[in-house]
Design an enzyme around this catalytic site. Sequence first.
Site, short mmCIF file in Angstrom:
data_model
loop_
_atom_site.label_atom_id
_atom_site.label_comp_id
_atom_site.label_asym_id
_atom_site.label_seq_id
_atom_site.Cartn_x
_atom_site.Cartn_y
_atom_site.Cartn_z
N GLU A 1 17.65 -22.41 29.26
CA GLU A 1 18.78 -21.91 28.85
C GLU A 1 18.63 -20.44 28.09
O GLU A 1 18.12 -20.36 27.08
CB GLU A 1 19.75 -22.90 27.65
CG GLU A 1 20.15 -24.05 28.63
CD GLU A 1 20.81 -24.92 27.64
OE1 GLU A 1 21.19 -24.70 26.39
OE2 GLU A 1 21.14 -26.02 28.08
N ASP B 1 28.61 -21.31 17.15
CA ASP B 1 27.05 -21.38 16.88
C ASP B 1 26.91 -21.27 15.19
O ASP B 1 27.80 -20.67 14.68
CB ASP B 1 26.40 -20.08 17.42
CG ASP B 1 26.47 -20.14 18.99
OD1 ASP B 1 25.97 -21.27 19.57
OD2 ASP B 1 26.93 -19.37 19.71
#
Length: 263
Positions: free
Chosen positions: A49, A60
């Site tokens: 990823e 995040d």
Amino acid sequence: MTRIDDTFARLRAENRKAFVAYIMAGDPDAATTTEVVKGLPGAGVDIIELGLPFTDPMADGPTIQLAGQRALEGGMTLQGTLDIVRDLRDEDNVTPVVLMGYYNPIYSRGVDRFLKEATEAGVDGLIIVDLPPEEDEELCIPAQRAGVNFIRLATPTTDAERLPKVLQNTSGFVYYVSITGITGSGAADAEKVAPEVARIKASTDLPVIVGFGIRTPEASRDIAAVADGCVVGSAIVDRIGRGDAVEDVLAYVRSLSDGAHSA
């Protein structure tokens, strides 16, 4: 069949779980990212990823936010991210690469142009965290038509009413977020994750991969044991961010992949 589909077919035949590693493109610079990316398959990573740096990464935590800031300050762009994938493909045409990030950079480039360039570079899948199923026509459907898997996130708050919508156009695998909140927070608990994975698998034939809160080989093993594999991101990004040598980062990744593969 995409590289992602092929990878899971091979792992099933070998009776092994998947280990997925996330790093941020361009952190701390393109050369380092390229070196790490090229070393990940040899460290036991089944799927890579690659984060798309973005100015407002709302899902995040601090570790990945800071990684994105460093990448942007270093000049990383969407084009630069695709170039890293292209460099990997010069040596490795097997390991799947999934781009993970937010829709704005893709929208700014233009969906058709982006998908053409992404497929030419060798991208296999997308995880775009701010595009809900209600907006599948924006990118999900065009991506599927282009042969790119569109991978959706399911969370502990994805209830029985919402789950069918989440799974509707998902392909490649389902990414189950083991904890509520932002990346890098909390610790995954296999006992809590197991029934949630079973609930999702009752509604789909896709592999279910679990991420968030995995930092040790033991946690990697325990989570992979109750799913089709696991993802580690923040813990790897943290080591890159503190300036660990590439070989040390890859040794750490190897310990995590060994954990997952022992499940």
